[in-house]
Design an enzyme around this catalytic site. Sequence first.
Site, PDB file in Angstrom:
ATOM      1  N   SER A  53      19.283  -0.129  41.206  1.00 17.00           N
ATOM      2  CA  SER A  53      19.674   1.182  40.709  1.00 17.00           C
ATOM      3  C   SER A  53      18.563   1.755  39.845  1.00 17.00           C
ATOM      4  O   SER A  53      17.907   1.025  39.092  1.00 17.00           O
ATOM      5  CB  SER A  53      20.950   1.039  39.884  1.00 17.00           C
ATOM      6  OG  SER A  53      20.996   2.046  38.906  1.00 17.00           O
ATOM      7  N   LYS A  54      18.399   3.080  39.957  1.00 17.92           N
ATOM      8  CA  LYS A  54      17.294   3.690  39.210  1.00 17.92           C
ATOM      9  C   LYS A  54      17.523   3.656  37.708  1.00 17.92           C
ATOM     10  O   LYS A  54      16.626   3.934  36.934  1.00 17.92           O
ATOM     11  CB  LYS A  54      17.011   5.105  39.711  1.00 17.92           C
ATOM     12  CG  LYS A  54      18.173   6.048  39.657  1.00 17.92           C
ATOM     13  CD  LYS A  54      17.758   7.386  40.259  1.00 17.92           C
ATOM     14  CE  LYS A  54      18.981   8.239  40.489  1.00 17.92           C
ATOM     15  NZ  LYS A  54      18.784   9.309  41.419  1.00 17.92           N
ATOM     16  N   ARG A  55      18.737   3.288  37.324  1.00 18.36           N
ATOM     17  CA  ARG A  55      18.977   3.168  35.882  1.00 18.36           C
ATOM     18  C   ARG A  55      18.253   1.964  35.285  1.00 18.36           C
ATOM     19  O   ARG A  55      18.126   1.837  34.085  1.00 18.36           O
ATOM     20  CB  ARG A  55      20.478   3.051  35.609  1.00 18.36           C
ATOM     21  CG  ARG A  55      21.210   4.382  35.736  1.00 18.36           C
ATOM     22  CD  ARG A  55      22.665   4.243  35.373  1.00 18.36           C
ATOM     23  NE  ARG A  55      23.352   3.365  36.302  1.00 18.36           N
ATOM     24  CZ  ARG A  55      24.183   2.402  35.943  1.00 18.36           C
ATOM     25  NH1 ARG A  55      24.417   2.173  34.669  1.00 18.36           N
ATOM     26  NH2 ARG A  55      24.780   1.664  36.857  1.00 18.36           N
TER      27      ARG A  55
END
Length: 466
Positions: free
Chosen positions: A248-250
């Site tokens: 996830s880009k988080r």
Amino acid sequence: MSSKVVRTRMAPSPTGDLHIGSLRTFLYSYAFAKKNNGQFLLRIEDTDQKRQVVGAADRLKQVMKDFGLSWDGEPVIQSERLGIYQKYIKELLDRNHAYYCFCPQERLDKIRNDAKVKKRIPKYDRHCLTLSPAEIAQNLKDGLPYVIRMKIPDKETVSFNDLIRGPITFNTADLDDQVLIKSNGIPTYHFAVVVDDHLMEISHIIRADEWISSTPKHILLYKYFGWTVPQIAHLTVLLDPSHPGKMSKRFGSVFAQQFLDEGYLPEAMLNFLMLLGWNPGTDREIFTLEEFVKEFSLEHLHKKAAIFDRKKLEYFNGLYIRKLNDDKLFSYFKKFLPQASDGQIKILIPILKDRIVKFGDLPATLKFLFEDIDYDSSLLLQRDSTKELVTEMLTKTKEVLSEFSDLQNKLTELIAKNSWNTGQYFMVLRVAICGATFTPPIVECLPALGIEGTIRKINIALAKLK
Ligand code: GLU
């Protein structure tokens, strides 16, 4: 299928930047085609107009090129083929495998909400399946908006042999009457993917695992048309060990371009991706793209999820940095350190090429060359140094700095002459020059800073001690 040529494709939707997982998928599709002297085609799946991002298709093509992955022939662009899908949907309508659905959105929303309340998967209730030809004709004449749905058989099994996972079976009772043509006349992914994979004579579909549950619908469509189903392989997901679930880009970079911007080398990235879900059957880890193509086989794809180990990626990047020739190193340094002069870069390359993990770390590592870093004067008083001692060390250092030749020896002599502690001395020098205690080899870096720069920094340190 008219020929036995192996043909794979990458079929990105231009809804954003290329995800690193998609790059892996495309790499494997590419390798499989090339290994079999086949073709690797590009199709832009731009049928979801709401989710489209302007320029995304061009960016995607560019980033593929930056990774050295080229496709054969002209890209196929779905939005330019609407007439083709119209022709094929007519065939399905004529053969009763598809039907018009005029249900207004409120009705569909109600079905969805009711299903939610009953904790069931929402399924269209086939209200429009029973419309008579006369009613349909009237609705069309009245200009009622409609979609075209696929007629899914009631209780049949649909199976396919996934090239990675083995046989997978679905019951059609679990499938919704999928919309094939939306109310704007544009096909959904599910319809366009089948028509195009057939027309492009794709022999092997290699794609992400998220499409497994869609595959039975596609297989039914192939059956309705009487077309041969391509071989299909669904790759496993990529997991990021830093958090549960998919990448996830988080939690860090996930787009191919981001990694390039951070100074990962395309060839190191590719090598890392090769081993994320595939193994050569030996301990070997280092492969060029060409070597990978030679070795690649679907049998050696993993059935378990792959772990995107960023430490391993850094390790690969370091290995590939050390393999770069001087010209390449020079151009990467120049790109990532635009403030540095050519002369500075030539000094820095031999010092740093064995130490850096990625080029994007250079600006922070070498910040002291381009600006005076503010630090607390207490940092100069490491290892029980006194103000007096540090002042003496720095003042005497300035005196031997009139020229840089033989600097290491000059400083060693200076330390011996004054009976200073070597570790203590170099820590003081390091802090004075860099404003930090972790730095690249300090004496070697001084020529890049220059005599004036070095003396200026020492003067700043001395002023801090006053
Ligand atoms: N356009 C789909 C995607 O973005 C392609 C899926 C497939 O390969 O069939 O992933």
